[in-house]
Write a protein that holds these residues in place. Sequence first.
Motif, short mmCIF file in Angstrom:
data_model
loop_
_atom_site.label_atom_id
_atom_site.label_comp_id
_atom_site.label_asym_id
_atom_site.label_seq_id
_atom_site.Cartn_x
_atom_site.Cartn_y
_atom_site.Cartn_z
N ASN A 46 -0.55 -19.49 -57.16
CA ASN A 46 -0.82 -20.87 -57.59
C ASN A 46 -1.71 -20.89 -58.83
N LEU A 47 -2.65 -19.95 -58.92
CA LEU A 47 -3.50 -19.86 -60.11
C LEU A 47 -2.68 -19.53 -61.35
N VAL A 48 -1.74 -18.59 -61.21
CA VAL A 48 -0.87 -18.23 -62.33
C VAL A 48 0.04 -19.40 -62.68
N ARG A 49 0.54 -20.08 -61.68
CA ARG A 49 1.41 -21.24 -61.91
C ARG A 49 0.70 -22.30 -62.75
N ALA A 50 -0.57 -22.56 -62.44
CA ALA A 50 -1.32 -23.57 -63.18
C ALA A 50 -1.48 -23.18 -64.64
N GLU A 51 -1.71 -21.90 -64.92
CA GLU A 51 -1.84 -21.45 -66.31
C GLU A 51 -0.51 -21.52 -67.04
N LEU A 52 0.57 -21.16 -66.38
CA LEU A 52 1.89 -21.23 -67.02
C LEU A 52 2.25 -22.68 -67.35
N ASN A 53 1.98 -23.57 -66.43
CA ASN A 53 2.27 -24.98 -66.69
C ASN A 53 1.43 -25.51 -67.86
N ARG A 54 0.21 -25.02 -67.96
CA ARG A 54 -0.66 -25.43 -69.08
C ARG A 54 -0.08 -24.98 -70.42
N LEU A 55 0.60 -23.84 -70.42
CA LEU A 55 1.18 -23.29 -71.63
C LEU A 55 2.59 -23.82 -71.94
N GLY A 56 3.06 -24.77 -71.14
CA GLY A 56 4.36 -25.38 -71.41
C GLY A 56 5.53 -24.78 -70.66
N PHE A 57 5.27 -23.87 -69.74
CA PHE A 57 6.34 -23.34 -68.90
C PHE A 57 6.63 -24.31 -67.77
N THR A 58 7.84 -24.26 -67.26
CA THR A 58 8.23 -25.13 -66.15
C THR A 58 8.87 -24.29 -65.05
N GLU A 59 8.45 -24.56 -63.82
CA GLU A 59 9.04 -23.84 -62.69
C GLU A 59 10.44 -24.36 -62.43
N ALA A 60 11.39 -23.45 -62.33
CA ALA A 60 12.80 -23.83 -62.20
C ALA A 60 13.08 -24.45 -60.84
N SER A 61 13.98 -25.39 -60.82
CA SER A 61 14.42 -26.00 -59.58
C SER A 61 15.69 -25.31 -59.10
N THR A 62 16.14 -25.65 -57.92
CA THR A 62 17.35 -25.03 -57.37
C THR A 62 18.59 -25.41 -58.18
N ALA A 63 18.54 -26.54 -58.86
CA ALA A 63 19.71 -26.97 -59.63
C ALA A 63 19.77 -26.34 -61.01
N HIS A 64 18.67 -25.71 -61.43
CA HIS A 64 18.62 -25.14 -62.77
C HIS A 64 18.21 -23.67 -62.69
N PRO A 65 19.07 -22.75 -63.06
CA PRO A 65 18.71 -21.32 -62.98
C PRO A 65 17.59 -20.99 -63.95
N PRO A 66 16.63 -20.17 -63.53
CA PRO A 66 15.48 -19.87 -64.39
C PRO A 66 15.85 -18.87 -65.49
N LYS A 67 15.13 -18.96 -66.56
CA LYS A 67 15.29 -18.03 -67.68
C LYS A 67 14.40 -16.79 -67.48
N LEU A 68 13.24 -16.99 -66.88
CA LEU A 68 12.25 -15.92 -66.74
C LEU A 68 11.88 -15.72 -65.27
N LYS A 69 11.47 -14.52 -64.96
CA LYS A 69 10.91 -14.23 -63.64
C LYS A 69 9.51 -13.64 -63.83
N ILE A 70 8.60 -14.06 -62.93
CA ILE A 70 7.20 -13.67 -63.03
C ILE A 70 6.86 -12.79 -61.83
N MET A 71 6.24 -11.66 -62.11
CA MET A 71 5.79 -10.75 -61.05
C MET A 71 4.31 -10.47 -61.25
N LEU A 72 3.57 -10.49 -60.16
CA LEU A 72 2.14 -10.19 -60.27
C LEU A 72 1.70 -9.30 -59.11
N SER A 73 0.71 -8.47 -59.43
CA SER A 73 0.11 -7.58 -58.43
C SER A 73 -1.38 -7.47 -58.72
N TYR A 74 -2.13 -7.08 -57.73
CA TYR A 74 -3.59 -7.01 -57.88
C TYR A 74 -4.14 -5.95 -56.94
#
Length: 224
Positions: free
Chosen positions: A75-103
Amino acid sequence: MLKFGMFSWRDGMKRWLIAACLAVSGLLLTGCATTTVQSEVTAFHEWPAQLQDKSYVFERTRDQDNNLEYRNYENLVRAELNRLGFTEASTAHPPKLKIMLSYSIRVRDVREVYPVVVNPYPAPIMNPYWYGPAWRGYYSPFYDPFWYGPPIVEQREENYQLYTRQLRIVMAQVADGKKLYETTVVSEGRNGSLAAVMPYMVKSAFADFPGKNGVPHRVELKMQ
């Protein structure tokens, strides 16, 4: 002449003590807990000059898919991506990018030795009723904390645990898996709570997006 010599020696000791205290204070500040999170951020990217479609989806491992801690950091990464103009894809629209994170977080024991200025001859306690108009301006070596000699610098030892926290975020194209952005955030401190530090590490990861390719830089954020 003797009185002048006393004052001259006394002033010299005071200057010596001030310089010693400043030097020791500078050393102690490096080991004290602070209210900031300092992170070393390194990003490698081949980011397109113009990327029209910034839709994305998170790609999770099986363990991450049912991990509440991971979902919180996602959720923290999602908030930063949205701030930068990225949009989370819906089921009706295939995504262009995939995000992977590890810690991860590691801990090691640290032994630190540092100098401390100690006055071995504390000044005697004087009765306030002794003070009077006639006493003002009076100088006596018996009430001078520097009369008996300069302060002593002792070596003190401190043992504590130092935590190394790491966050890695990868952005890739869904169609062919080509990586476009990969950043690593490393932070060290005495705070062993990854949940408390992670919000600042995520902000550091995107502080200068996409940033200079392969150039490490330090980001310091004040904890709220």
